[in-house]
Write a protein that holds these residues in place. Structure first.
Motif, PDB file in Angstrom:
ATOM      1  N   LYS A   1      32.229  -4.895   3.680  1.00  0.00           N
ATOM      2  CA  LYS A   1      32.090  -3.886   4.731  1.00  0.00           C
ATOM      3  C   LYS A   1      30.702  -3.261   4.712  1.00  0.00           C
ATOM      4  N   GLU A   2      30.180  -3.023   3.503  1.00  0.00           N
ATOM      5  CA  GLU A   2      28.836  -2.463   3.396  1.00  0.00           C
ATOM      6  C   GLU A   2      27.805  -3.464   3.909  1.00  0.00           C
ATOM      7  N   ALA A   3      27.941  -4.721   3.511  1.00  0.00           N
ATOM      8  CA  ALA A   3      26.994  -5.750   3.951  1.00  0.00           C
ATOM      9  C   ALA A   3      27.036  -5.916   5.467  1.00  0.00           C
ATOM     10  N   ASP A   4      28.226  -5.899   6.033  1.00  0.00           N
ATOM     11  CA  ASP A   4      28.374  -6.055   7.472  1.00  0.00           C
ATOM     12  C   ASP A   4      27.655  -4.935   8.215  1.00  0.00           C
ATOM     13  N   ALA A   5      27.822  -3.705   7.730  1.00  0.00           N
ATOM     14  CA  ALA A   5      27.163  -2.564   8.377  1.00  0.00           C
ATOM     15  C   ALA A   5      25.642  -2.682   8.283  1.00  0.00           C
ATOM     16  N   ILE A   6      25.151  -3.152   7.136  1.00  0.00           N
ATOM     17  CA  ILE A   6      23.699  -3.298   6.964  1.00  0.00           C
ATOM     18  C   ILE A   6      23.163  -4.398   7.874  1.00  0.00           C
ATOM     19  N   LEU A   7      23.842  -5.534   7.906  1.00  0.00           N
ATOM     20  CA  LEU A   7      23.399  -6.642   8.753  1.00  0.00           C
ATOM     21  C   LEU A   7      23.321  -6.235  10.221  1.00  0.00           C
ATOM     22  N   ARG A   8      24.268  -5.430  10.658  1.00  0.00           N
ATOM     23  CA  ARG A   8      24.316  -5.038  12.067  1.00  0.00           C
ATOM     24  C   ARG A   8      23.197  -4.074  12.452  1.00  0.00           C
ATOM     25  N   THR A   9      22.532  -3.467  11.454  1.00  0.00           N
ATOM     26  CA  THR A   9      21.410  -2.572  11.779  1.00  0.00           C
ATOM     27  C   THR A   9      20.103  -3.328  11.983  1.00  0.00           C
ATOM     28  N   CYS A  10      20.036  -4.576  11.527  1.00  0.00           N
ATOM     29  CA  CYS A  10      18.797  -5.360  11.627  1.00  0.00           C
ATOM     30  C   CYS A  10      18.617  -5.868  13.058  1.00  0.00           C
ATOM     31  N   VAL A  11      17.416  -5.653  13.610  1.00  0.00           N
ATOM     32  CA  VAL A  11      17.140  -6.076  14.987  1.00  0.00           C
ATOM     33  C   VAL A  11      16.116  -7.211  15.042  1.00  0.00           C
ATOM     34  N   HIS A  12      15.877  -7.873  13.926  1.00  0.00           N
ATOM     35  CA  HIS A  12      15.000  -9.059  13.848  1.00  0.00           C
ATOM     36  C   HIS A  12      13.544  -8.760  14.181  1.00  0.00           C
ATOM     37  N   CYS A  13      13.101  -7.515  14.116  1.00  0.00           N
ATOM     38  CA  CYS A  13      11.764  -7.177  14.611  1.00  0.00           C
ATOM     39  C   CYS A  13      10.649  -7.810  13.792  1.00  0.00           C
ATOM     40  N   GLY A  14      10.866  -7.994  12.504  1.00  0.00           N
ATOM     41  CA  GLY A  14       9.859  -8.626  11.661  1.00  0.00           C
ATOM     42  C   GLY A  14       8.779  -7.702  11.138  1.00  0.00           C
ATOM     43  N   PHE A  15       8.874  -6.393  11.413  1.00  0.00           N
ATOM     44  CA  PHE A  15       7.889  -5.464  10.869  1.00  0.00           C
ATOM     45  C   PHE A  15       7.847  -5.550   9.343  1.00  0.00           C
ATOM     46  N   CYS A  16       8.998  -5.861   8.759  1.00  0.00           N
ATOM     47  CA  CYS A  16       9.107  -5.900   7.299  1.00  0.00           C
ATOM     48  C   CYS A  16       8.206  -6.957   6.671  1.00  0.00           C
ATOM     49  N   THR A  17       7.960  -8.044   7.376  1.00  0.00           N
ATOM     50  CA  THR A  17       7.158  -9.117   6.783  1.00  0.00           C
ATOM     51  C   THR A  17       5.724  -8.675   6.527  1.00  0.00           C
ATOM     52  N   ALA A  18       5.258  -7.723   7.313  1.00  0.00           N
ATOM     53  CA  ALA A  18       3.869  -7.275   7.169  1.00  0.00           C
ATOM     54  C   ALA A  18       3.624  -6.553   5.854  1.00  0.00           C
ATOM     55  N   THR A  19       4.665  -5.992   5.270  1.00  0.00           N
ATOM     56  CA  THR A  19       4.486  -5.224   4.030  1.00  0.00           C
ATOM     57  C   THR A  19       5.208  -5.856   2.849  1.00  0.00           C
ATOM     58  N   CYS A  20       5.630  -7.115   3.005  1.00  0.00           N
ATOM     59  CA  CYS A  20       6.338  -7.803   1.922  1.00  0.00           C
ATOM     60  C   CYS A  20       5.328  -8.532   1.035  1.00  0.00           C
ATOM     61  N   PRO A  21       5.261  -8.195  -0.259  1.00  0.00           N
ATOM     62  CA  PRO A  21       4.278  -8.836  -1.138  1.00  0.00           C
ATOM     63  C   PRO A  21       4.467 -10.351  -1.265  1.00  0.00           C
ATOM     64  N   THR A  22       5.711 -10.808  -1.373  1.00  0.00           N
ATOM     65  CA  THR A  22       5.910 -12.250  -1.560  1.00  0.00           C
ATOM     66  C   THR A  22       5.636 -13.034  -0.272  1.00  0.00           C
ATOM     67  N   TYR A  23       5.923 -12.449   0.866  1.00  0.00           N
ATOM     68  CA  TYR A  23       5.579 -13.124   2.127  1.00  0.00           C
ATOM     69  C   TYR A  23       4.065 -13.248   2.265  1.00  0.00           C
ATOM     70  N   GLN A  24       3.350 -12.201   1.851  1.00  0.00           N
ATOM     71  CA  GLN A  24       1.889 -12.250   1.930  1.00  0.00           C
ATOM     72  C   GLN A  24       1.318 -13.340   1.026  1.00  0.00           C
ATOM     73  N   LEU A  25       1.934 -13.537  -0.134  1.00  0.00           N
ATOM     74  CA  LEU A  25       1.441 -14.563  -1.055  1.00  0.00           C
ATOM     75  C   LEU A  25       1.832 -15.967  -0.626  1.00  0.00           C
ATOM     76  N   LEU A  26       3.067 -16.142  -0.152  1.00  0.00           N
ATOM     77  CA  LEU A  26       3.621 -17.475   0.066  1.00  0.00           C
ATOM     78  C   LEU A  26       3.639 -17.903   1.530  1.00  0.00           C
ATOM     79  N   GLY A  27       3.638 -16.932   2.456  1.00  0.00           N
ATOM     80  CA  GLY A  27       3.623 -17.266   3.876  1.00  0.00           C
ATOM     81  C   GLY A  27       4.861 -17.973   4.367  1.00  0.00           C
ATOM     82  N   ASP A  28       5.965 -17.849   3.660  1.00  0.00           N
ATOM     83  CA  ASP A  28       7.222 -18.515   4.020  1.00  0.00           C
ATOM     84  C   ASP A  28       8.185 -17.460   4.547  1.00  0.00           C
TER      85      ASP A  28
END
Length: 420
Positions: free
Chosen positions: A16-43
């Motif tokens: 139930k907790e996971a479902d509520a969290i998933l439903r708040t995500c709008v796929h915007c991708g702002f998070c990738t800009a500040t993710c250290p591993t995405y910056q290193l790996l680009g995946d």
């Protein structure tokens, strides 16, 4: 985000907790800009949005592979994405839930399993960890770098004497798992600062590991037991009027502040856990609240113009949402703070991450040391024992002639108080 969770989890508290969290995500991708591993790996799958898709797939009954586990393992749980997210996605909780399910579906074996078992069983127990550190210092030249780098000289030196005065105002403090063995002066310095402010700091010996280490290594039931033990140890002091539970390691503070949520389904502990979380304060929060009493005590002259670079741990700025507080205290003590580029990014310590993901961790550490060293500071300050030892292991930042000492900010502050 629309969800169709599988029967094995959809009606459970975690589901139930996971479902509520998933439903708040709008796929915007702002998070990738500040993710250290995405910056290193680009995946995409090594960024928060991609990992959210992987976890959603797992919870909806999709295939789970070792590759799935690897992408989740690479996450630092730094929570920088949460600070960036405009929708308030509680990514770290979703990650905890997803990792546990993946661990059950794709169990580890061999050396990987043994390493994680050793970390879960040795690090939280000072009676095992401290002798291991002593032996490690002797054998350091012969150890693999991933282990040898984690065994520093005594960070900040041995513990100075603690005050003995009995004060009417009292706070509890968590000694921690590894901090007493690696940097014993940190809590001693905090006790001396608080004593000068008329507050007595008490460490309850029956308390132990905050539970974060086991929790993030997917031994969540054992971690909950760690939390319950601490609550039992602290509760008599809470009833006696202790005004706060002090954390000098921001990693512990971020976790203890979640006790109320993590134990909300335990009828015997839910109310107490919520009270413990409410009382928990990072040392910076507590000291700043006493700023009016602190300012007259600060001896500015010794620190006047002394340059310090502050590394704000992820567990402080993202996990607890505390920003600018340590910097304010250091400036009040007369230090000159040097600018630090990309200060929101993780140093690569992240609990046991530096041991389990050494290559990525070292890249992040070297990048962080370069940013910290750019202003040619005389000392680097931080607020978490993991960050302290990890940065200390990196040697001289690029562009600096020699290694810059790494200290806990409370030690620097204490040294600016008039000696009694």
């Amino acid at each position: 985000m629309q969800t169709q969770l599988a029967d094995f989890i959809k009606d459970t508290p975690a589901g139930k907790e996971a479902d509520a969290i998933l439903r708040t995500c709008v796929h915007c991708g702002f998070c990738t800009a500040t993710c250290p591993t995405y910056q290193l790996l680009g995946d995409e799958l090594d960024g928060p949005r991609g990992r959210i898709y992987l976890i959603k797939q797992v919870l909806e009954g999709g295939p789970v592979t070792e590759r799935t586990r690897l992408h989740l393992d690479r996450c630092l749980t730094c929570r920088s994405c949460e600070t960036t997210c405009p929708s308030g996605v509680k990514y770290h909780r979703l990650l905890d839930i997803g990792r546990q399910v993946v661990e059950e579906r794709v169990p580890r074996g061999g050396l990987e399993a043994l390493t994680r078992l050793a970390l879960r069983e040795v690090l939280p127990r000072p009676w095992l960890f401290n002798p291991a550190v002593a032996v490690g210092k002797v054998l350091k030249p012969f150890l693999p770098s991933v282990l040898g780098d984690k065994i520093p000289a005594a960070a900040g030196g041995p513990a100075k004497p603690r005050p003995t005065a009995v004060r009417q105002r009292k706070v509890l403090a968590l000694a921690g798992c590894v901090q007493p063995g690696l940097a014993p002066n940190i809590n001693a310095a905090a006790a001396r600062v608080l004593d000068r402010l008329g507050i007595q700091m008490i460490e309850e010996q029956k308390a132990g590991c905050c539970g974060a280490l086991r929790f993030h290594l997917n031994a969540q039931e054992a971690a909950l037991d760690d939390m319950r033990r601490n609550i039992d140890a602290w509760w008599p002091h809470v009833e006696a009027g202790a005004e706060a539970i002090l954390m000098t390691a921001s990693g512990c503070g971020a976790h203890v502040k979640e006790y109320g949520h993590l134990l909300q389904d335990d009828p015997a502990y839910a109310a107490k856990a919520a009270r413990i979380a409410e009382l928990t304060k990072d040392a910076a929060e507590l000291v700043l609240a006493q700023k009016e009493a602190l300012l007259p005590l600060l001896a500015h002259q010794p620190a006047a113009g002394r340059k310090v670079a502050f590394h704000s741990p992820c567990t402080l700025q993202h996990g607890q949402g505390i920003r600018g507080v340590v910097e304010e205290l250091l400036a009040a003590a007369g230090f000159t703070l040097t600018p630090v580029a990309d200060s929101h990014l993780c140093c690569g310590s992240a609990g046991t991450y530096s041991i389990l993901q050494p290559e990525l961790s070292k890249q992040l550490r070297d990048n962080k040391l370069s940013a910290l060293g750019a202003g040619l500071p005389e000392v680097i300050a931080t607020a978490n024992i993991g960050c302290l030892t990890h940065l200390q292991s990196g040697g001289a930042p690029r562009g600096t002639p020699s290694a810059v000492p790494v200290r806990h900010w409370v030690e620097l502050l204490e040294e600016q108080l008039p000696q009694t």
